[in-house]
Design a protein around this motif. Structure first.
Motif, PDB file in Angstrom:
ATOM      1  N   GLN A  31       0.819  -1.221   0.000  1.00 24.83           N
ATOM      2  CA  GLN A  31       0.000   0.000   0.000  1.00 24.83           C
ATOM      3  C   GLN A  31       0.853   1.273   0.000  1.00 24.83           C
ATOM      4  OE1 GLN A  31      -3.430  -0.074   2.637  1.00 24.83           O
ATOM      5  NE2 GLN A  31      -3.357  -2.304   2.771  1.00 24.83           N
ATOM      6  N   ARG A  32       2.028   1.171  -0.535  1.00 23.48           N
ATOM      7  CA  ARG A  32       2.898   2.342  -0.715  1.00 23.48           C
ATOM      8  C   ARG A  32       2.678   2.841  -2.140  1.00 23.48           C
ATOM      9  NH1 ARG A  32       8.722   0.388   1.450  1.00 23.48           N
ATOM     10  NH2 ARG A  32       9.293   2.374   0.439  1.00 23.48           N
ATOM     11  N   TYR A  33       1.521   3.426  -2.357  1.00 24.38           N
ATOM     12  CA  TYR A  33       1.064   3.762  -3.699  1.00 24.38           C
ATOM     13  C   TYR A  33       1.919   4.832  -4.371  1.00 24.38           C
ATOM     14  CZ  TYR A  33      -2.973   1.161  -2.013  1.00 24.38           C
ATOM     15  OH  TYR A  33      -3.772   0.182  -1.489  1.00 24.38           O
ATOM     16  N   GLU A  34       2.375   5.801  -3.609  1.00 25.48           N
ATOM     17  CA  GLU A  34       3.189   6.864  -4.191  1.00 25.48           C
ATOM     18  C   GLU A  34       4.532   6.311  -4.677  1.00 25.48           C
ATOM     19  OE1 GLU A  34       3.686  10.449  -5.770  1.00 25.48           O
ATOM     20  OE2 GLU A  34       1.878   9.787  -4.701  1.00 25.48           O
ATOM     21  N   ASP A  35       5.115   5.396  -3.893  1.00 28.08           N
ATOM     22  CA  ASP A  35       6.377   4.757  -4.310  1.00 28.08           C
ATOM     23  C   ASP A  35       6.156   3.889  -5.546  1.00 28.08           C
ATOM     24  OD1 ASP A  35       7.863   5.925  -2.294  1.00 28.08           O
ATOM     25  OD2 ASP A  35       7.523   4.286  -0.889  1.00 28.08           O
ATOM     26  N   GLY A  36       5.016   3.206  -5.562  1.00 30.18           N
ATOM     27  CA  GLY A  36       4.689   2.390  -6.730  1.00 30.18           C
ATOM     28  C   GLY A  36       4.532   3.237  -7.978  1.00 30.18           C
ATOM     29  N   LYS A  37       3.903   4.398  -7.818  1.00 32.41           N
ATOM     30  CA  LYS A  37       3.718   5.326  -8.936  1.00 32.41           C
ATOM     31  C   LYS A  37       5.061   5.824  -9.457  1.00 32.41           C
ATOM     32  CE  LYS A  37       1.339   9.652 -10.052  1.00 32.41           C
ATOM     33  NZ  LYS A  37       0.504  10.744  -9.502  1.00 32.41           N
ATOM     34  N   ALA A  40      -3.935   2.305 -11.437  1.00 37.22           N
ATOM     35  CA  ALA A  40      -4.152   1.670 -10.136  1.00 37.22           C
ATOM     36  C   ALA A  40      -3.331   2.346  -9.046  1.00 37.22           C
ATOM     37  CB  ALA A  40      -3.785   0.186 -10.222  1.00 37.22           C
ATOM     38  N   ALA A  41      -2.104   2.718  -9.373  1.00 34.11           N
ATOM     39  CA  ALA A  41      -1.235   3.355  -8.381  1.00 34.11           C
ATOM     40  C   ALA A  41      -1.695   4.774  -8.054  1.00 34.11           C
ATOM     41  CB  ALA A  41       0.203   3.381  -8.886  1.00 34.11           C
ATOM     42  N   ALA A  42      -2.242   5.461  -9.051  1.00 30.27           N
ATOM     43  CA  ALA A  42      -2.608   6.869  -8.872  1.00 30.27           C
ATOM     44  C   ALA A  42      -4.039   7.070  -8.382  1.00 30.27           C
ATOM     45  CB  ALA A  42      -2.425   7.616 -10.194  1.00 30.27           C
ATOM     46  N   SER A  43      -4.881   6.043  -8.518  1.00 27.12           N
ATOM     47  CA  SER A  43      -6.294   6.182  -8.162  1.00 27.12           C
ATOM     48  C   SER A  43      -6.486   6.442  -6.665  1.00 27.12           C
ATOM     49  CB  SER A  43      -7.062   4.916  -8.554  1.00 27.12           C
ATOM     50  OG  SER A  43      -8.399   4.993  -8.131  1.00 27.12           O
ATOM     51  N   SER A  44      -7.476   7.260  -6.355  1.00 21.64           N
ATOM     52  CA  SER A  44      -7.758   7.580  -4.952  1.00 21.64           C
ATOM     53  C   SER A  44      -8.880   6.724  -4.372  1.00 21.64           C
ATOM     54  CB  SER A  44      -8.143   9.065  -4.814  1.00 21.64           C
ATOM     55  OG  SER A  44      -9.282   9.357  -5.614  1.00 21.64           O
ATOM     56  N   ASN A  45      -9.584   5.988  -5.238  1.00 23.93           N
ATOM     57  CA  ASN A  45     -10.731   5.219  -4.734  1.00 23.93           C
ATOM     58  C   ASN A  45     -10.789   3.773  -5.218  1.00 23.93           C
ATOM     59  OD1 ASN A  45     -11.329   5.684  -7.398  1.00 23.93           O
ATOM     60  ND2 ASN A  45     -13.078   7.027  -7.006  1.00 23.93           N
ATOM     61  N   MET A  46      -9.757   3.303  -5.930  1.00 22.46           N
ATOM     62  CA  MET A  46      -9.757   1.913  -6.405  1.00 22.46           C
ATOM     63  C   MET A  46      -9.529   0.957  -5.248  1.00 22.46           C
ATOM     64  SD  MET A  46      -7.453   0.161  -9.461  1.00 22.46           S
ATOM     65  CE  MET A  46      -8.037   1.343 -10.691  1.00 22.46           C
ATOM     66  N   ASP A  47     -10.251  -0.180  -5.250  1.00 26.20           N
ATOM     67  CA  ASP A  47     -10.084  -1.186  -4.201  1.00 26.20           C
ATOM     68  C   ASP A  47      -8.673  -1.760  -4.214  1.00 26.20           C
ATOM     69  OD1 ASP A  47     -12.710  -0.853  -3.477  1.00 26.20           O
ATOM     70  OD2 ASP A  47     -13.447  -2.579  -4.625  1.00 26.20           O
ATOM     71  N   TYR A  48      -8.224  -2.160  -3.036  1.00 30.24           N
ATOM     72  CA  TYR A  48      -6.881  -2.731  -2.897  1.00 30.24           C
ATOM     73  C   TYR A  48      -6.705  -3.948  -3.804  1.00 30.24           C
ATOM     74  CZ  TYR A  48      -3.001  -5.324  -0.811  1.00 30.24           C
ATOM     75  OH  TYR A  48      -1.841  -6.024  -0.610  1.00 30.24           O
ATOM     76  N   GLU A  49      -7.718  -4.849  -3.815  1.00 29.12           N
ATOM     77  CA  GLU A  49      -7.611  -6.073  -4.598  1.00 29.12           C
ATOM     78  C   GLU A  49      -7.468  -5.770  -6.088  1.00 29.12           C
ATOM     79  OE1 GLU A  49      -9.855  -5.507  -2.284  1.00 29.12           O
ATOM     80  OE2 GLU A  49      -9.297  -6.971  -0.739  1.00 29.12           O
ATOM     81  N   GLU A  50      -8.217  -4.772  -6.563  1.00 28.20           N
ATOM     82  CA  GLU A  50      -8.135  -4.414  -7.976  1.00 28.20           C
ATOM     83  C   GLU A  50      -6.778  -3.800  -8.316  1.00 28.20           C
ATOM     84  OE1 GLU A  50     -10.631  -1.954 -11.409  1.00 28.20           O
ATOM     85  OE2 GLU A  50     -11.292  -1.916  -9.305  1.00 28.20           O
ATOM     86  N   ARG A  51      -6.243  -3.011  -7.397  1.00 26.63           N
ATOM     87  CA  ARG A  51      -4.902  -2.441  -7.604  1.00 26.63           C
ATOM     88  C   ARG A  51      -3.870  -3.558  -7.787  1.00 26.63           C
ATOM     89  NH1 ARG A  51      -4.335   3.119  -5.490  1.00 26.63           N
ATOM     90  NH2 ARG A  51      -6.117   3.697  -4.197  1.00 26.63           N
ATOM     91  N   VAL A  52      -3.908  -4.524  -6.866  1.00 29.79           N
ATOM     92  CA  VAL A  52      -2.943  -5.627  -6.898  1.00 29.79           C
ATOM     93  C   VAL A  52      -3.101  -6.444  -8.182  1.00 29.79           C
ATOM     94  CG1 VAL A  52      -2.205  -7.773  -5.783  1.00 29.79           C
ATOM     95  CG2 VAL A  52      -2.732  -5.758  -4.391  1.00 29.79           C
ATOM     96  N   GLN A  53      -4.341  -6.665  -8.604  1.00 30.28           N
ATOM     97  CA  GLN A  53      -4.577  -7.419  -9.834  1.00 30.28           C
ATOM     98  C   GLN A  53      -3.972  -6.720 -11.048  1.00 30.28           C
ATOM     99  OE1 GLN A  53      -8.797  -8.060 -10.149  1.00 30.28           O
ATOM    100  NE2 GLN A  53      -8.851  -9.434  -8.389  1.00 30.28           N
TER     101      GLN A  53
END
Length: 264
Positions: free
Chosen positions: A45-51, A89-102
């Protein structure tokens, strides 16, 4: 003794280049590593680093594509689409965690499929995919519509994760055959559950999926690796033969000298 040192020296010389090359990364392997790091960041869940990693991947990918042109048009398209989805997925503010990982997993598997010449990562999802499908088939055979829909939806989700990677490694003909069966089952779900004849499509799809994964797992080692093994083995055998021959010649000379001493 000097022959033993010669043998050791030859073996060291033979093995050293392989050891060095094992630690060298090609540009595509570097992209593979970046995609893996991006996936791990999203999982934590380190979305900014992933981006940031995905942006870095885009820079490296563009640089490699412009300089070396190592990708086909299909590969360029598949990488670009999966990367765009991963970035979303990395930049979205409302996407579910599972969908991001997928989405990141889909991207990761695509890059690996291009970087790997045999046994790509997407084949490791075989058990999950086949389990979901087999449970859907069992539910259909007992007329359990609710469990059929639930398990078939799970199967479809997992299949969509590996689908772009499959298009890199599997022939278009085989993919079209599987797609046709899946589309039929998906469109006529109610009929598949209630009609035994329609359930033959499930049997056919299961066989196609098994063949798909089995054919990928039958991949042999990289031919270049076999060439290294054979050539290295041949040189070592020749070296041992030479050492043995020199030793034999030396012992023969010693026996000859002893024979002369006794005669004298």
């Amino acid at each position: 003794m000097k022959y033993k040192w010669l043998l050791v020296f030859v073996i060291v010389i033979m093995l050293t280049p392989m050891t060095v090359s094992a630690h060298q990364h090609t540009p595509i392997e570097k992209l593979d590593s970046i995609s893996d790091e991006a996936l791990q960041m999203i999982k934590f869940q380190r979305y900014e680093d992933g981006k940031k990693l995905l942006s870095y991947f885009s820079e490296q990918f563009t640089d490699i594509s412009n300089k070396e042109h190592p990708f086909t048009m299909d590969e360029l398209r598949i990488i670009t689409v999966s990367h765009d989805e991963a970035m979303e997925a990395a930049a979205s503010s409302n996407m579910d965690y599972e969908e991001r990982v997928q989405k990141l997993t889909k991207f990761r598997l695509v890059v690996d499929a291009i970087a790997t010449s045999h046994q790509p990562l997407w084949t490791e999802m075989k058990n999950q995919i086949m389990t979901a499908f087999q449970e859907a088939r069992e539910a259909a055979s007992t007329g359990d519509s609710e469990h059929f829909h639930s398990n078939f939806n799970t199967f479809m989700t997992l299949y969509n994760v590996i689908y772009p990677s499959m298009k890199i490694d599997v022939s278009a003909e085989n993919i079209q055959k599987i797609d046709a069966r899946i589309n039929f089952i998906d469109e006529y779900r109610s009929e598949v559950v209630s009609n035994v004849k329609s359930q033959e499509e499930l049997e056919g799809l299961e066989m196609d999926l098994k063949n798909l994964f089995d054919n990928m797992n039958e991949d042999e080692a990289d031919p270049s690796l076999w060439w290294v093994i054979i050539s290295t083995g041949s040189i070592i055998i020749l070296t041992l033969s030479y050492v043995g021959w020199r030793k034999y010649q030396g012992e023969k000379e010693i026996r000859k000298n002893r024979s002369r001493v006794h005669k004298d």
